[in-house]
Design an enzyme around this catalytic site. Structure first.
Site, PDB file in Angstrom:
ATOM      1  N   SER A 272      45.814  43.303  46.109  1.00 25.03           N
ATOM      2  CA  SER A 272      44.928  43.972  45.165  1.00 25.03           C
ATOM      3  C   SER A 272      44.696  43.072  43.952  1.00 25.03           C
ATOM      4  O   SER A 272      44.536  41.866  44.089  1.00 25.03           O
ATOM      5  CB  SER A 272      45.533  45.314  44.747  1.00 25.03           C
ATOM      6  OG  SER A 272      44.675  46.008  43.864  1.00 25.03           O
ATOM      7  N   SER A 273      44.696  43.640  42.769  1.00 23.87           N
ATOM      8  CA  SER A 273      44.460  42.866  41.545  1.00 23.87           C
ATOM      9  C   SER A 273      44.999  43.631  40.350  1.00 23.87           C
ATOM     10  O   SER A 273      44.892  44.867  40.283  1.00 23.87           O
ATOM     11  CB  SER A 273      42.960  42.612  41.355  1.00 23.87           C
ATOM     12  OG  SER A 273      42.701  42.077  40.063  1.00 23.87           O
TER      13      SER A 273
ATOM     14  N   TYR B 228      34.512  45.058  41.785  1.00 22.00           N
ATOM     15  CA  TYR B 228      35.773  44.459  42.236  1.00 22.00           C
ATOM     16  C   TYR B 228      36.939  45.403  41.960  1.00 22.00           C
ATOM     17  O   TYR B 228      37.754  45.672  42.843  1.00 22.00           O
ATOM     18  CB  TYR B 228      35.980  43.127  41.522  1.00 22.00           C
ATOM     19  CG  TYR B 228      37.173  42.339  42.023  1.00 22.00           C
ATOM     20  CD1 TYR B 228      37.119  41.672  43.243  1.00 22.00           C
ATOM     21  CD2 TYR B 228      38.348  42.265  41.282  1.00 22.00           C
ATOM     22  CE1 TYR B 228      38.204  40.950  43.709  1.00 22.00           C
ATOM     23  CE2 TYR B 228      39.439  41.533  41.733  1.00 22.00           C
ATOM     24  CZ  TYR B 228      39.360  40.887  42.947  1.00 22.00           C
ATOM     25  OH  TYR B 228      40.436  40.174  43.411  1.00 22.00           O
TER      26      TYR B 228
ATOM     27  N   LYS C 192      39.296  47.356  44.849  1.00 27.72           N
ATOM     28  CA  LYS C 192      40.739  47.125  44.915  1.00 27.72           C
ATOM     29  C   LYS C 192      41.518  48.412  44.684  1.00 27.72           C
ATOM     30  O   LYS C 192      42.577  48.634  45.296  1.00 27.72           O
ATOM     31  CB  LYS C 192      41.149  46.050  43.906  1.00 27.72           C
ATOM     32  CG  LYS C 192      40.640  44.653  44.241  1.00 27.72           C
ATOM     33  CD  LYS C 192      41.203  44.166  45.557  1.00 27.72           C
ATOM     34  CE  LYS C 192      40.844  42.715  45.826  1.00 27.72           C
ATOM     35  NZ  LYS C 192      41.448  42.206  47.101  1.00 27.72           N
TER      36      LYS C 192
ATOM     37  N   ILE D 166      45.132  31.836  47.654  1.00 19.91           N
ATOM     38  CA  ILE D 166      46.312  32.678  47.834  1.00 19.91           C
ATOM     39  C   ILE D 166      46.611  32.846  49.320  1.00 19.91           C
ATOM     40  O   ILE D 166      47.763  32.793  49.747  1.00 19.91           O
ATOM     41  CB  ILE D 166      46.113  34.042  47.153  1.00 19.91           C
ATOM     42  CG1 ILE D 166      46.102  33.866  45.626  1.00 19.91           C
ATOM     43  CG2 ILE D 166      47.197  35.028  47.563  1.00 19.91           C
ATOM     44  CD1 ILE D 166      45.817  35.149  44.856  1.00 19.91           C
TER      45      ILE D 166
ATOM     46  N   THR E 197      42.900  29.989  41.488  1.00 17.93           N
ATOM     47  CA  THR E 197      42.179  29.914  42.750  1.00 17.93           C
ATOM     48  C   THR E 197      40.717  29.607  42.453  1.00 17.93           C
ATOM     49  O   THR E 197      40.251  29.750  41.309  1.00 17.93           O
ATOM     50  CB  THR E 197      42.250  31.241  43.529  1.00 17.93           C
ATOM     51  OG1 THR E 197      41.579  32.265  42.761  1.00 17.93           O
ATOM     52  CG2 THR E 197      43.685  31.651  43.794  1.00 17.93           C
TER      53      THR E 197
ATOM     54  N   ASN F  21      44.399  40.008  52.774  1.00 14.84           N
ATOM     55  CA  ASN F  21      44.160  39.162  51.607  1.00 14.84           C
ATOM     56  C   ASN F  21      42.680  38.862  51.376  1.00 14.84           C
ATOM     57  O   ASN F  21      42.281  38.582  50.250  1.00 14.84           O
ATOM     58  CB  ASN F  21      44.934  37.841  51.773  1.00 14.84           C
ATOM     59  CG  ASN F  21      44.522  36.805  50.761  1.00 14.84           C
ATOM     60  OD1 ASN F  21      44.889  36.870  49.597  1.00 14.84           O
ATOM     61  ND2 ASN F  21      43.731  35.823  51.209  1.00 14.84           N
TER      62      ASN F  21
END
Length: 244
Positions: free
Chosen positions: A140-141, A154, A158, A18, A189, A91
């Site tokens: 973020s996610s 994770y 985030k 990304i 990714t 990022n």
């Protein structure tokens, strides 16, 4: 001329999937891009080469983002190279997948040290250096809104950067600086491929019935840092093809 002509942007984790797409997209819009990397110099230098081949300006700079001195040097070198700073894209990120009961202190420090602490240190440095009307974007996610087992560290890291970004947006608004979040869903990714998620099931979570491409996320980021987005701050853009 592109919408970001003469703007200077730092993209952390710019050598990854990304990140590299964001670097190339911002360069297409005319930005001078600092491709930050942690340990993949060859990949970062290849992105710089591609940008220059297409007529853009870019440099690669290494830094350990969990170290405040190295973050400061990253920003100082970026300003020395291009004479200013207008955009920060946070990022860089990492993850450790597994049940929370199996996560140890080292796993916590690894994930929060880069995702949360590193992002905070970069935002802090940018807050003191960005030109007025600058842009900060945290990546973020979608897992923050739609969490899954195995991603406790994770997701937590985030979620932290989303809230820190909202607070910073309030503190920097008087300078015209916006602070927003772009939240990808499952995206093609290397990091996602190593997560162990079922790609077919993940694709089916989107109405478009596919995984995201890094370029999909880069397009959203390019909009968020443009003048067209100057009236939006403290917001999270869900860039997951309907995943959330």
């Amino acid at each position: 001329m592109g919408s970001l002509t003469d703007k200077v942007a730092i993209v952390t984790g710019g050598s990854g999937g990304i990140g590299s797409a964001i670097c190339k997209r911002l360069a297409q819009e005319g930005a001078k891009v600092v491709v930050h990397y942690g340990g993949h110099a060859d990949s970062a230098n290849e992105i710089v080469k591609k940008i220059k081949t297409n007529g853009g300006e870019a440099v690669s700079i290494q830094a350990n983002l969990s170290n405040s001195d190295e973050v400061m040097k990253l920003f100082e070198e970026a300003q020395q190279q291009f004479g200013g700073l207008d955009i920060l894209i946070n990022n860089a990120g990492t993850g450790v997948v597994g049940p929370a009961t199996e996560m140890d202190e080292a796993a916590f420090d690894k994930v929060f040290g880069l995702n949360a602490k590193g992002t905070f240190l970069c935002m802090k440095e940018a807050a003191n250096r960005l030109n007025n009307n600058g842009r900060i974007v945290n990546i973020s996610s979608g897992l923050v809104v739609r969490p899954m087992p195995g991603f406790s560290l994770y997701c937590g890291s985030k979620a932290a950067i989303e809230l820190m970004g909202k607070v910073l947006s309030m503190e920097l608004g008087d300078r015209g600086i916006s602070v927003n979040t772009v939240s990808p869903g499952p995206t093609k990714t290397e990091m996602y491929a190593n997560s162990g998620d079922d790609t077919k099931a993940a694709a089916e979570r989107s109405p478009f019935n596919r995984l995201g491409e890094p370029e999909d996320i880069a397009d959203v980021v390019a909009f968020v840092v443009s003048e067209k987005c100057q009236w939006i701050t403290g917001h999270t853009f869900q860039a997951g093809g309907g995943y959330v």
